[in-house]
Design a protein around this motif. Structure first.
Motif, PDB file in Angstrom:
ATOM      1  N   SER A 159       2.729   3.459   5.382  1.00 59.19           N
ATOM      2  CA  SER A 159       2.257   4.893   5.017  1.00 59.19           C
ATOM      3  C   SER A 159       2.379   4.827   3.350  1.00 59.19           C
ATOM      4  O   SER A 159       1.553   5.385   2.775  1.00 59.19           O
ATOM      5  N   TRP A 162      -0.200   2.353   1.728  1.00 53.61           N
ATOM      6  CA  TRP A 162      -1.649   2.696   1.586  1.00 53.61           C
ATOM      7  C   TRP A 162      -1.651   4.206   1.143  1.00 53.61           C
ATOM      8  O   TRP A 162      -2.778   4.672   0.925  1.00 53.61           O
ATOM      9  N   ALA A 163      -0.775   4.868   0.732  1.00 59.26           N
ATOM     10  CA  ALA A 163      -0.871   6.174  -0.196  1.00 59.26           C
ATOM     11  C   ALA A 163      -1.571   6.192  -1.120  1.00 59.26           C
ATOM     12  O   ALA A 163      -1.705   5.182  -2.035  1.00 59.26           O
ATOM     13  N   ALA A 165      -5.074   6.009  -1.079  1.00 57.33           N
ATOM     14  CA  ALA A 165      -6.387   5.311  -1.033  1.00 57.33           C
ATOM     15  C   ALA A 165      -7.489   6.304  -1.111  1.00 57.33           C
ATOM     16  O   ALA A 165      -7.517   6.972  -0.322  1.00 57.33           O
ATOM     17  N   PRO A 166      -8.382   6.023  -1.995  1.00 60.26           N
ATOM     18  CA  PRO A 166      -9.561   6.867  -2.434  1.00 60.26           C
ATOM     19  C   PRO A 166     -10.455   6.590  -0.986  1.00 60.26           C
ATOM     20  O   PRO A 166     -10.466   5.717  -0.602  1.00 60.26           O
ATOM     21  N   PRO A 167     -11.286   7.579  -0.957  1.00 68.12           N
ATOM     22  CA  PRO A 167     -12.552   7.433   0.184  1.00 68.12           C
ATOM     23  C   PRO A 167     -13.457   6.296  -0.512  1.00 68.12           C
ATOM     24  O   PRO A 167     -13.772   6.129  -1.519  1.00 68.12           O
ATOM     25  N   ASP A 170      -9.798   4.882   2.708  1.00 64.85           N
ATOM     26  CA  ASP A 170      -8.777   5.999   3.406  1.00 64.85           C
ATOM     27  C   ASP A 170      -9.097   5.620   4.750  1.00 64.85           C
ATOM     28  O   ASP A 170      -8.097   5.653   5.684  1.00 64.85           O
ATOM     29  N   ALA A 173      -7.104   2.543   5.534  1.00 67.20           N
ATOM     30  CA  ALA A 173      -5.725   2.889   5.477  1.00 67.20           C
ATOM     31  C   ALA A 173      -5.317   3.542   6.898  1.00 67.20           C
ATOM     32  O   ALA A 173      -4.170   3.277   7.356  1.00 67.20           O
ATOM     33  N   ARG A 174      -6.015   4.419   7.145  1.00 67.07           N
ATOM     34  CA  ARG A 174      -5.564   5.449   8.634  1.00 67.07           C
ATOM     35  C   ARG A 174      -5.817   4.361   9.736  1.00 67.07           C
ATOM     36  O   ARG A 174      -5.040   4.391  10.640  1.00 67.07           O
TER      37      ARG A 174
END
Length: 246
Positions: A159, A162-163, A165-167, A170, A173-174
C-alpha cells in the motif's frame, strides 16, 4: 478562373501543412539507428507542441477561401467557407497537440499488465517483476513502475509502494495491493484488468471517430441549409403570408 485560383490556394495549404506522421518517422529512425553506446536506452518523444497560431490560422483560412471560391463566391459560399475555416482550425489545433501524460499512461497500461502477469506467473517476486516491467515500458508509466519496484526493494508495504498512483495506474495498484493483502491469485486479476482497459480504449476510439464524423458533415450541412431555407421554408412562408394578408 475560380477553379484555377482554388487549385492554387489548395496547393499552398498542402505546402504549408506538416503531416502528423513526421513524429512517427523520427521515432522509427531512432529505433533503427545503430546503438553507439553500451546499454539500452529508449527513444525519447520529441516535444512537439501544437503548430503556431499564425500558421494554423493561415492554413484554415486558405481552406475556407478555397471552399468559398469553389462554391461561387456568394453568401452561402461565405457561410460554408467560414464554417470550414473554423473546423480546420479546431482540427489542426487538436492534431498538433502532444498526448497528455494521462493518455500515455492509458495507452501503455494494458501491455504493462500483461507483462506483469507473465513475470508473476513465472515465479518472479512482485517488486522485481514491477521493476522489470518498468524498465521494459517507455514513457511516464515505466518511470512510475520503476519507482514502485524500488520501494518494494527497500521493504515498503504494497500500500505504501503504490500510494499516490494517478489514474488509470490506480486500477493496477488496487489489483496488486488487494491480491497481496487477501492472498488471492493476482495473475488472473491482471489479465482481466488488461482486457477491461483495452475495451475502454476501444470505446474511447469509437467515440472519437463518431465526433470526427459529425465535424466532417458540418460543412455539408452548412452548404445545404441555405438552399433548404430558400427552396422549402421561404416559399411556404410567403404563401401563408399571401393567403393571410392578401
Amino acid at each position: 478562373m475560380n477553379a484555377a485560383l482554388s487549385v492554387l490556394v489548395l496547393a499552398g495549404a498542402v505546402l504549408l501543412w506538416v503531416p502528423p506522421g513526421v513524429g512517427r518517422r523520427d521515432r522509427l529512425r531512432s529505433l533503427l539507428a545503430a546503438p553507439g553506446e553500451g546499454g539500452r536506452s529508449w527513444p525519447t518523444r520529441r516535444a512537439t507542441g501544437p503548430p503556431g497560431t499564425a500558421r494554423r490560422r493561415v492554413e484554415a483560412g486558405l481552406g475556407g477561401l478555397a471552399a468559398f471560391l469553389v462554391l461561387g463566391a456568394g453568401l452561402p459560399a461565405a457561410l460554408v467557407g467560414l464554417g470550414l475555416a473554423a473546423g480546420l482550425d479546431r482540427l489542426l489545433r487538436q492534431s498538433g497537440a502532444p498526448p497528455s501524460e494521462a493518455d500515455s499512461l492509458a495507452r501503455d497500461l494494458p501491455v504493462a499488465c500483461d507483462l506483469l502477469a507473465v513475470c508473476l506467473a513465472a515465479g518472479t517476486p512482485v517488486g522485481a517483476a514491477v521493476a522489470a516491467v518498468g524498465e521494459s515500458v517507455p514513457g511516464p508509466l515505466g518511470d512510475r513502475l520503476v519507482e514502485v519496484g524500488a520501494l518494494y526493494r527497500l521493504g515498503a508495504a504494497p500500500s505504501r509502494a503504490w500510494a499516490g498512483a494517478p489514474p488509470p495506474v490506480d486500477a493496477l495498484a488496487r489489483t496488486v495491493v488487494r491480491a497481496g493483502e487477501s492472498g488471492s491469485a493476482v495473475v488472473p486479476a491482471l489479465q482481466r484488468l488488461a482486457g477491461d482497459l483495452r475495451s475502454a480504449g476501444r470505446s474511447r476510439t469509437e467515440a472519437a471517430v463518431q465526433r470526427a464524423g459529425v465535424w466532417v458533415l458540418a460543412p455539408l450541412g452548412l452548404c445545404f441549409l441555405p438552399a433548404f431555407l430558400c427552396l422549402g421554408v421561404v416559399p411556404m412562408v410567403l404563401g401563408i403570408a399571401g393567403a393571410v394578408f392578401g
